[in-house]
Motif scaffolding. Structure first.
Motif, PDB file in Angstrom:
ATOM      1  N   UNK A 213       0.968  -1.212   0.040  1.00 47.82           N
ATOM      2  CA  UNK A 213       0.080  -0.080   0.215  1.00 47.82           C
ATOM      3  C   UNK A 213       1.059   1.311  -0.055  1.00 47.82           C
ATOM      4  N   UNK A 214       0.354   2.541  -0.297  1.00 44.97           N
ATOM      5  CA  UNK A 214       1.086   3.595  -0.548  1.00 44.97           C
ATOM      6  C   UNK A 214       0.704   4.769   0.501  1.00 44.97           C
ATOM      7  N   UNK A 215       1.308   5.802   0.604  1.00 44.43           N
ATOM      8  CA  UNK A 215       1.011   6.989   1.339  1.00 44.43           C
ATOM      9  C   UNK A 215       1.865   8.213   0.915  1.00 44.43           C
ATOM     10  N   UNK A 216       1.679   9.287   1.432  1.00 43.67           N
ATOM     11  CA  UNK A 216       2.507  10.618   0.828  1.00 43.67           C
ATOM     12  C   UNK A 216       3.565  10.703   1.798  1.00 43.67           C
ATOM     13  N   UNK A 219       1.347  10.249   6.636  1.00 41.83           N
ATOM     14  CA  UNK A 219       0.569   9.249   7.450  1.00 41.83           C
ATOM     15  C   UNK A 219       0.167   8.112   7.223  1.00 41.83           C
ATOM     16  N   UNK A 220      -0.134   6.865   7.679  1.00 36.43           N
ATOM     17  CA  UNK A 220      -0.423   5.503   7.253  1.00 36.43           C
ATOM     18  C   UNK A 220      -1.757   5.409   6.513  1.00 36.43           C
ATOM     19  N   UNK A 221      -1.514   5.899   5.257  1.00 40.44           N
ATOM     20  CA  UNK A 221      -3.114   6.233   4.760  1.00 40.44           C
ATOM     21  C   UNK A 221      -3.321   5.017   3.959  1.00 40.44           C
ATOM     22  N   UNK A 222      -2.811   3.927   3.667  1.00 39.52           N
ATOM     23  CA  UNK A 222      -3.128   2.457   2.766  1.00 39.52           C
ATOM     24  C   UNK A 222      -3.851   2.955   1.641  1.00 39.52           C
ATOM     25  N   UNK A 223      -3.284   3.893   0.832  1.00 37.37           N
ATOM     26  CA  UNK A 223      -3.754   4.078  -0.593  1.00 37.37           C
ATOM     27  C   UNK A 223      -3.255   2.898  -1.424  1.00 37.37           C
ATOM     28  N   UNK A 224      -3.726   2.789  -2.547  1.00 38.95           N
ATOM     29  CA  UNK A 224      -3.512   1.576  -3.626  1.00 38.95           C
ATOM     30  C   UNK A 224      -1.939   2.050  -4.204  1.00 38.95           C
ATOM     31  N   UNK A 225      -1.222   0.909  -4.147  1.00 43.80           N
ATOM     32  CA  UNK A 225       0.160   0.926  -4.627  1.00 43.80           C
ATOM     33  C   UNK A 225       0.031   0.484  -6.140  1.00 43.80           C
TER      34      UNK A 225
END
Length: 269
Positions: A213-216, A219-225
């Motif tokens: 997962x991804x983030x900026x 923070x631990x944002x759990x965005x799509x990787x």
């Protein structure tokens, strides 16, 4: 690693049943599922471990389990709570064995930073004691337990934020690496300012599971990787798991149309 499983984790926020989710991810070309304990405890149609093994065979997927991480703490300085947490991990290992799962992911415990030093020291000792008990049990049952690198937290002290910290915990738990491995979470590494490659260099083939997962970086944002191919190519894991906040984000992770399974939770949840 072309022969590794690539799939997704089921989150407690997902409304889909396990069969619906398996239909969804296999249509996306994925072949692995990770079952978080919170999902299994919260969904009204959660399958038994026996049924999960049947579903895995039916859909041609591999399986991992994720031990509890909410309302739970292997490093609790309250020993009754510590024992109860360890018992939940052992129960997850039992279920994983019954379902034919390849590994169980576990967090390493925590303690509030504001507590006195003697409490923080006791909490770390308790975390190590719990991990040793659970890893020994994993070896007895025959399912690897894999300790995950954790993101930093302003209020809680965690023990596996960096490669050095994770190595220190692994060194103090005297269980063969075959049954006490590593879960590399690339999103957690990023938010901590650590290149995930540093974990690969340090732990190599001890990494059995990799969370994607991804983030900026804030923070631990759990965005799509979406750009996960390099991770899959260079991390020597057996299983790669998209860990997202929604079912459509699983599709976004592989560049597909972000549809949602046609399902809803029953009213008694």
């Amino acid at each position: 690693m072309t022969d590794a499983g690539l799939g997704a984790a089921m989150d407690i926020r997902f409304g889909a049943s396990v069969p619906e989710f398996l239909e969804y991810i296999t249509d996306l070309g994925l072949d692995h599922v990770e079952l978080k304990r919170e999902y299994l405890q919260g969904h009204p149609e959660a399958p038994s471990p026996e049924r999960m093994g049947e579903l895995a065979d039916d859909y041609g997927v591999s399986v991992t389990y994720h031990a509890p991480f909410r309302d739970w703490n292997l490093g609790s300085f309250n020993d009754a709570s510590r024992r109860a947490s360890a018992a939940q991990v052992k129960a997850t290992i039992d279920d994983a064995a019954t379902a034919g799962a390849g590994a169980v992911v576990v967090h390493g415990g925590s303690v509030p930073r504001r507590y006195p030093e003697w409490v923080r020291e006791q909490a770390r000792e308790n975390a190590l004691r719990s991990l040793a008990e659970c890893a020994e049990y994993a070896q007895l049952v025959g399912v690897p337990m894999c300790l995950e690198n954790q993101p930093r937290n302003a209020s809680k002290r965690r023990y596996t934020e960096t490669p050095d910290e994770l190595a220190a915990v692994l060194a103090e738990v005297d269980v063969t690496p075959e049954y006490f491995g590593v879960t590399l979470d690339v999103g957690h590494a990023k938010v901590n300012g650590v290149d995930w490659g540093a974990f690969v260099d340090r732990f190599g083939d001890r990494i059995r599971v990799c969370h994607l997962h991804d983030n900026d970086g804030t923070a631990d944002q759990h965005e799509p990787l979406v750009d996960h191919e390099s991770v899959v190519e260079h991390v020597p894991a057996d299983y790669f798991v998209f860990e997202t906040k929604s079912v459509p984000d699983v599709a976004r992770s592989v560049g597909a149309e972000p549809l949602t399974p046609d399902t809803e939770l029953t009213s008694d949840v």
